[in-house]
Design a protein around this motif. Structure first.
Motif, PDB file in Angstrom:
ATOM      1  N   LEU A  76       8.087   9.241   9.444  1.00  0.00           N
ATOM      2  CA  LEU A  76       7.731  10.489   8.756  1.00  0.00           C
ATOM      3  C   LEU A  76       7.089  10.242   7.388  1.00  0.00           C
ATOM      4  N   ARG A  77       6.884   8.986   7.051  1.00  0.00           N
ATOM      5  CA  ARG A  77       6.266   8.605   5.764  1.00  0.00           C
ATOM      6  C   ARG A  77       7.041   9.166   4.571  1.00  0.00           C
ATOM      7  N   LEU A  78       8.353   9.133   4.652  1.00  0.00           N
ATOM      8  CA  LEU A  78       9.142   9.624   3.521  1.00  0.00           C
ATOM      9  C   LEU A  78       9.182   8.564   2.421  1.00  0.00           C
ATOM     10  N   PRO A  79       9.191   9.010   1.160  1.00  0.00           N
ATOM     11  CA  PRO A  79       9.283   8.065   0.041  1.00  0.00           C
ATOM     12  C   PRO A  79      10.725   7.592  -0.114  1.00  0.00           C
ATOM     13  N   ALA A  80      11.153   6.724   0.787  1.00  0.00           N
ATOM     14  CA  ALA A  80      12.577   6.392   0.873  1.00  0.00           C
ATOM     15  C   ALA A  80      12.814   4.887   0.802  1.00  0.00           C
ATOM     16  N   TYR A  81      14.040   4.549   0.439  1.00  0.00           N
ATOM     17  CA  TYR A  81      14.475   3.156   0.347  1.00  0.00           C
ATOM     18  C   TYR A  81      15.867   3.045   0.945  1.00  0.00           C
ATOM     19  N   GLY A  82      16.084   2.042   1.766  1.00  0.00           N
ATOM     20  CA  GLY A  82      17.438   1.740   2.212  1.00  0.00           C
ATOM     21  C   GLY A  82      18.019   0.679   1.298  1.00  0.00           C
ATOM     22  N   TYR A  83      19.271   0.868   0.896  1.00  0.00           N
ATOM     23  CA  TYR A  83      19.935  -0.130   0.053  1.00  0.00           C
ATOM     24  C   TYR A  83      21.256  -0.555   0.675  1.00  0.00           C
ATOM     25  N   GLY A  84      21.464  -1.869   0.749  1.00  0.00           N
ATOM     26  CA  GLY A  84      22.711  -2.375   1.339  1.00  0.00           C
ATOM     27  C   GLY A  84      23.035  -3.772   0.839  1.00  0.00           C
ATOM     28  N   ILE A  85      23.886  -4.447   1.565  1.00  0.00           N
ATOM     29  CA  ILE A  85      24.312  -5.790   1.176  1.00  0.00           C
ATOM     30  C   ILE A  85      23.850  -6.797   2.225  1.00  0.00           C
ATOM     31  N   ARG A  86      23.345  -7.921   1.729  1.00  0.00           N
ATOM     32  CA  ARG A  86      22.944  -8.971   2.641  1.00  0.00           C
ATOM     33  C   ARG A  86      24.134  -9.925   2.837  1.00  0.00           C
ATOM     34  N   TYR A  87      25.030  -9.514   3.748  1.00  0.00           N
ATOM     35  CA  TYR A  87      26.189 -10.351   4.044  1.00  0.00           C
ATOM     36  C   TYR A  87      25.716 -11.677   4.640  1.00  0.00           C
ATOM     37  N   ALA A  88      26.330 -12.760   4.200  1.00  0.00           N
ATOM     38  CA  ALA A  88      25.983 -14.053   4.808  1.00  0.00           C
ATOM     39  C   ALA A  88      26.524 -14.123   6.229  1.00  0.00           C
ATOM     40  N   PHE A  89      27.672 -13.467   6.458  1.00  0.00           N
ATOM     41  CA  PHE A  89      28.246 -13.398   7.801  1.00  0.00           C
ATOM     42  C   PHE A  89      28.358 -11.936   8.207  1.00  0.00           C
ATOM     43  N   GLY A  90      27.682 -11.590   9.294  1.00  0.00           N
ATOM     44  CA  GLY A  90      27.727 -10.219   9.791  1.00  0.00           C
ATOM     45  C   GLY A  90      28.952 -10.021  10.662  1.00  0.00           C
ATOM     46  N   ILE A  91      28.904  -8.962  11.458  1.00  0.00           N
ATOM     47  CA  ILE A  91      30.026  -8.676  12.345  1.00  0.00           C
ATOM     48  C   ILE A  91      30.266  -9.910  13.233  1.00  0.00           C
ATOM     49  N   PHE A  92      31.545 -10.255  13.423  1.00  0.00           N
ATOM     50  CA  PHE A  92      31.868 -11.487  14.168  1.00  0.00           C
ATOM     51  C   PHE A  92      31.250 -11.472  15.561  1.00  0.00           C
ATOM     52  N   HIS A  93      31.041 -12.656  16.075  1.00  0.00           N
ATOM     53  CA  HIS A  93      30.594 -12.816  17.456  1.00  0.00           C
ATOM     54  C   HIS A  93      31.840 -12.821  18.327  1.00  0.00           C
ATOM     55  N   GLN A  94      31.846 -11.957  19.335  1.00  0.00           N
ATOM     56  CA  GLN A  94      33.038 -11.824  20.175  1.00  0.00           C
ATOM     57  C   GLN A  94      32.919 -12.684  21.431  1.00  0.00           C
ATOM     58  N   LEU A  95      33.949 -13.458  21.677  1.00  0.00           N
ATOM     59  CA  LEU A  95      34.054 -14.188  22.953  1.00  0.00           C
ATOM     60  C   LEU A  95      35.263 -13.644  23.679  1.00  0.00           C
ATOM     61  N   ILE A  96      35.192 -13.657  25.011  1.00  0.00           N
ATOM     62  CA  ILE A  96      36.386 -13.344  25.784  1.00  0.00           C
ATOM     63  C   ILE A  96      36.885 -14.664  26.378  1.00  0.00           C
ATOM     64  N   ARG A  97      38.077 -15.057  25.942  1.00  0.00           N
ATOM     65  CA  ARG A  97      38.697 -16.295  26.431  1.00  0.00           C
ATOM     66  C   ARG A  97      40.032 -15.938  27.054  1.00  0.00           C
ATOM     67  N   ALA A 156       0.834  -1.206   0.000  1.00  0.00           N
ATOM     68  CA  ALA A 156       0.000   0.000   0.000  1.00  0.00           C
ATOM     69  C   ALA A 156       0.870   1.259   0.000  1.00  0.00           C
ATOM     70  N   SER A 157       1.955   1.234   0.766  1.00  0.00           N
ATOM     71  CA  SER A 157       2.842   2.408   0.830  1.00  0.00           C
ATOM     72  C   SER A 157       3.501   2.653  -0.523  1.00  0.00           C
ATOM     73  N   GLN A 158       3.960   1.579  -1.155  1.00  0.00           N
ATOM     74  CA  GLN A 158       4.597   1.715  -2.468  1.00  0.00           C
ATOM     75  C   GLN A 158       3.625   2.293  -3.484  1.00  0.00           C
ATOM     76  N   ARG A 159       2.375   1.823  -3.421  1.00  0.00           N
ATOM     77  CA  ARG A 159       1.364   2.350  -4.352  1.00  0.00           C
ATOM     78  C   ARG A 159       1.176   3.838  -4.130  1.00  0.00           C
ATOM     79  N   ALA A 160       1.174   4.240  -2.849  1.00  0.00           N
ATOM     80  CA  ALA A 160       0.970   5.662  -2.532  1.00  0.00           C
ATOM     81  C   ALA A 160       2.123   6.502  -3.084  1.00  0.00           C
ATOM     82  N   ILE A 161       3.351   5.993  -2.931  1.00  0.00           N
ATOM     83  CA  ILE A 161       4.500   6.728  -3.454  1.00  0.00           C
ATOM     84  C   ILE A 161       4.376   6.860  -4.969  1.00  0.00           C
ATOM     85  N   TYR A 162       3.991   5.769  -5.604  1.00  0.00           N
ATOM     86  CA  TYR A 162       3.878   5.753  -7.060  1.00  0.00           C
ATOM     87  C   TYR A 162       2.775   6.702  -7.516  1.00  0.00           C
TER      88      TYR A 162
END
Ligand code: Z57
Length: 827
Positions: free
Chosen positions: A149-170, A68-74
């Motif tokens: 704010l109902r801005l006609p906006a799009y976020g664009y990025g990369i779908r990394y298979a591995f995100g920021i590493f998981h940190q352990l303290i050893r 519905a939002s996309q239709r409104a922007i269009y």
């Protein structure tokens, strides 16, 4: 009738038309998804299954509103905003989406009937760590506000298979583990397996002349990878509006070629496919010190090329001429990481659409806007020319042509400054040549903004001063902000409720309304209620710390918290030097402690950042020594919480008394953690840096502990020749601390372990002026401790911090971007 039979469930779905799903079907929807989407027995689904099914049930509602939002922007033919970022850090979606959709209560009820609590089920979510820290988190706060704010906006990025590493303290040290976040299945996103764009790298440029006598450029050879769209939804707060964050995943183009797997070398073919798909495999874990790797440049172009194809496709549907492009589109560059979008748009317009260069450039410079987030020299992105030419040969040519014309204009404007051309050139010339991405971004954009008033001034006065003289009208400030939906309403529901009881709910979409709390600051009853909520939050964090670290802390102690990425300029080292100072005072005189304190640290270090990792190790060693010293008891505890991330931040912010924002003045562009703490009623101890300065202006200097050198004093001192040893020699408490570290007090098994940390301070110039600020920090810490003894006074300060944070809402930031930079309005 038993409502869990498949027949009953299917019947319920049919009677509820998708556009009008009433909230009371949430339970039925969960069970429906357990069976039909997840293929599980819905008689006794487990917690993880219920989480996934609930996510799917919410995705159903989100996608309807998105369409519905996309239709409104269009329909409105609005100008569209494209926010390009190599990083997003959305955090867990479940609670956020429930709040935005107004389904929290319904979800609780449904889950209760299924034998679960919302807390349990929410605990099943693994957050997408598709960013490093502040920059990625800012992008996500901004999407939340753009949706609000109902801005006609799009976020664009990369779908990394591995995100920021998981940190352990050893053994006190950081250990990195892969973050396989996709393993849990993708319940929030839509993978568009049939929606792909080709992205081309390498190859060589052929120049030729067409029938009309025009010089043409065509890329030949090279290799193509497909970009597959994955959409995630960002709902606006209770406004039925939904934006999407489109993340691209790399898919091999070769599998679409019939012959590819038929070459006889089957395994070799599979290997090639995997190599192609490597592009979106992993997020680079370096914050503010880019690694100049070929794969990273390919990631940048991968995002840019796929996104530009999307933008152009949508623009073409309008059927208007290219000169209308900037009226219909604005492309925002989050840092220079996606700046190759500038030569890419030029390539599309000149090489493919055959526009004359001047016309194409006129379009380009009216389309792009750039945000700079750092002034650290090592963070300013440059690419070796050779590498650039290999990966993106045509783009390098275009950059050279942009540069030639730009330098030509500069020479005419400033004929008497021969050195200027080399300084502003898009190419750094030396033994090796580099493409300067920030220069490209400035020259190719109509707007260049910093992220706090202070930072924006530094940009104009120092690092980009010469560009400011060339293009004064381009430079502006947009102070960062944070979303109050996640950083108060969601992470601190009890405080949010207390606030709402007194001033209503308007603050959720108009944070300046928090001002209405100010009259309560003197009310003893409200102070008491406020401090009770805070104490309960602190108890909960104490339980978490006990469970995770096995350390018992006093909920009544002063929680002094330093959480953020580890970087020398953020000066976690200064903090631990002060911790050791307090330890020494208590050792000398057990009654010396003014107030019991718990120091809490958290944050990741880039895996290759030796000093940052070493400081993490020092903090853990100091913590071990102090926490096990019987002379100290409850007076002092030091906790390092592993794997600082959005989920953990949500636990910490509501439970913090004192927020550490102690970067060397002039080095933190803004900071946003500072705002999250203060919004939740923490008091800041901080330097005159980034947004701290504006926070001071809003909350008043009685309610914030500032200390240390000003940024011009840092510069002056550096120019005059800073000698850290004088501080060592004249300050006996400081000397004792440094001698303990270098003498092995905290590393009895290996006395030399931390020597190089002290060396960096005493013998390698103390680049971040830790020693210069030590004494002023220690004094201010004493003020903070005294202030904490006066609990009513602390309550008042705490409330006034919250009450005066309205300005730091990301709704305010996005409103300013929309009005002053983008020229767009809410749909
Ligand atoms: C990053 O997290 C920031 C700047 C960068 O250039 C890169 Br790369 C990563 C941070 C700044 O350090 C913060 O001061 C700022 O608040 C944040 O970006 C958002 O603007």
């Amino acid at each position: 009738m038993d409502s869990t039979t498949p027949e009953a469930l299917a019947g319920m779905r049919e009677t509820a038309s998708p556009a009008t799903l009433p909230a009371d079907t949430l339970k039925a929807d969960i069970l429906w998804h357990v069976l039909y989407s997840l293929g599980r027995d819905n008689e006794r689904p487990d917690r993880q299954t219920v989480f996934r099914a609930l996510a799917l049930a919410l995705r159903d509602r989100l996608v309807e509103k998105w369409i519905a939002s996309q239709r409104a922007i269009y329909a409105k033919s609005s100008k569209r905003v494209y926010y390009l970022s190599l990083e997003f850090l959305p955090g867990p979606f479940l609670r956020q989406n429930l709040i935005a959709l107004g389904l929290e209560k319904e979800a609780r009820d449904a889950l209760t009937e299924l034998g679960f609590t919302l807390d349990d089920v929410a605990g099943e979510e693994w957050e997408p760590g598709l960013g490093n820290g502040g920059l990625g988190r800012l992008a996500s706060c901004y999407l939340d506000s753009m949706a609000a704010l109902r801005l006609p906006a799009y976020g664009y990025g990369i779908r990394y298979a591995f995100g920021i590493f998981h940190q352990l303290i050893r053994d006190g040290q950081q250990v990195e583990r892969a973050d396989n976040w996709l393993r849990g299945g993708q319940h929030w996103e839509f993978e568009r397996t049939h929606y792909m764009h080709p992205v081309r790298f390498y190859g060589s440029v052929r120049e030729w002349v067409d029938e009309q006598g025009r010089l043409r450029h065509t890329l030949e050879g090279g290799s193509t990878v497909m970009a597959m769209a994955c959409d995630m939804f960002i709902p606006g707060y209770r406004n039925d509006y939904v934006l999407n964050m489109r993340l691209w995943a790399a898919k091999s183009s070769r599998e679409f070629e019939f012959s590819f797997f038929n070459t006889g070398d089957y395994i070799g073919a599979v290997e090639k496919k995997i190599r192609d798909e490597n592009i979106s495999m992993v997020l680079y874990p370096n914050d503010e010190a880019p690694e100049g790797k070929e794969l990273r440049l390919k990631q940048q172009f991968f995002l840019v090329s796929a996104t530009m194809q999307d933008i152009v496709r949508r623009f073409r549907k309008k059927g208007v001429a290219w000169d209308q492009f900037p009226r219909k589109n604005v492309i925002h560059l989050n840092e220079t990481h996606p700046a190759v979008a500038i030569p890419e748009l030029m390539r599309l317009l000149v090489d493919e659409e055959l526009l004359p260069w001047e016309e194409a450039w006129y379009i380009c410079v009216r389309t792009f806007a750039y945000t700079n987030h750092t002034v650290l020299p090592e963070a300013l992105e440059v690419w070796p020319e050779e590498l650039f030419r290999k990966v993106l040969p045509r783009h390098l040519q275009i950059i050279y042509e942009i540069n030639r014309r730009f330098l030509h204009d500069v020479r005419r404007q400033f004929p008497h400054d021969p050195g200027l051309l080399a300084r502003v050139s898009l190419i750094h010339e030396g033994e090796q040549r580099f493409v300067r991405m920030s220069h490209l971004a400035i020259v190719g954009s109509f707007s260049v903004n910093g992220v706090s008033a202070h930072h924006s001034n530094i940009i104009k006065e120092s690092i980009f001063n010469e560009f400011y003289k060339i293009f004064p009208e381009r430079f502006n400030n947009k102070t960062n902000g944070i979303t109050p939906r996640r950083w108060l309403r969601q992470c601190n529901p009890t405080l949010a409720w207390l606030i709402t009881e007194h001033i209503g709910t308007e603050w959720l979409t108009d944070l300046e309304q928090l001002k209405k709390l100010e009259p309560y600051a003197e009310s003893a009853g409200f102070q008491k209620a406020w401090m009770e909520v805070r104490l309960r939050n602190k108890q909960k964090l104490a339980e978490y710390i006990h469970a995770k670290n096995g350390i018992t802390i006093l909920p009544e102690s002063l929680y002094d918290v330093h959480v953020k990425r580890f970087h020398e300029y953020k000066r976690q080292l200064l903090n631990i030097l002060h911790v050791i100072t307090l330890y020494n005072r208590i050792r000398r005189d057990p009654d010396a402690g003014i107030v019991p304190r718990t120091f809490i640290f958290g944050g990741k270090a880039a895996p290759g950042y030796y000093m940052a990792k070493h400081i993490i190790q020092l903090i853990n060693a100091v913590g071990y020594t102090i926490n096990t010293d019987p002379r100290v008891g409850d007076m002092l505890k030091v906790v390092f919480l592993q794997n600082y991330c959005v989920t953990l931040a949500e636990r910490i912010m509501p439970a913090t008394d004192l927020s550490e924002q102690i970067s060397t003045a002039g080095m933190e562009a803004s900071g946003t953690g500072n705002m999250k703490f203060a919004l939740n009623g923490a008091i800041t101890i901080g330097t005159h840096d980034g947004a701290n300065i504006e926070m001071l202006e809003h909350v008043g200097d009685e309610n914030l502990f500032l200390f240390g050198l000003l940024s011009h004093e840092v510069e002056d001192l550096r120019r005059q020749g800073y000698n850290p040893r004088t501080f060592y020699e004249t300050d006996s408490e400081l000397r004792e601390v440094l001698d303990m570290i270098s003498g092995g007090y905290f590393s009895p098994g290996d006395p030399h372990m931390f020597r190089d940390i002290v060396e960096s301070l005493l013998n390698h110039g103390d680049r971040y002026m830790v020693l210069a600020d030590f004494r002023s920090y220690a004094y201010r810490q004493q003020d903070a401790a005294r202030a904490y003894l006066d609990q009513p006074g602390w309550a008042r300060r705490s409330m006034l911090n919250t009450a005066r944070m309205g300005f730091f809402s990301s709704d305010r930031s996005m409103g300013e971007y929309a009005r002053d930079i983008w020229g767009v309005e809410g749909v």
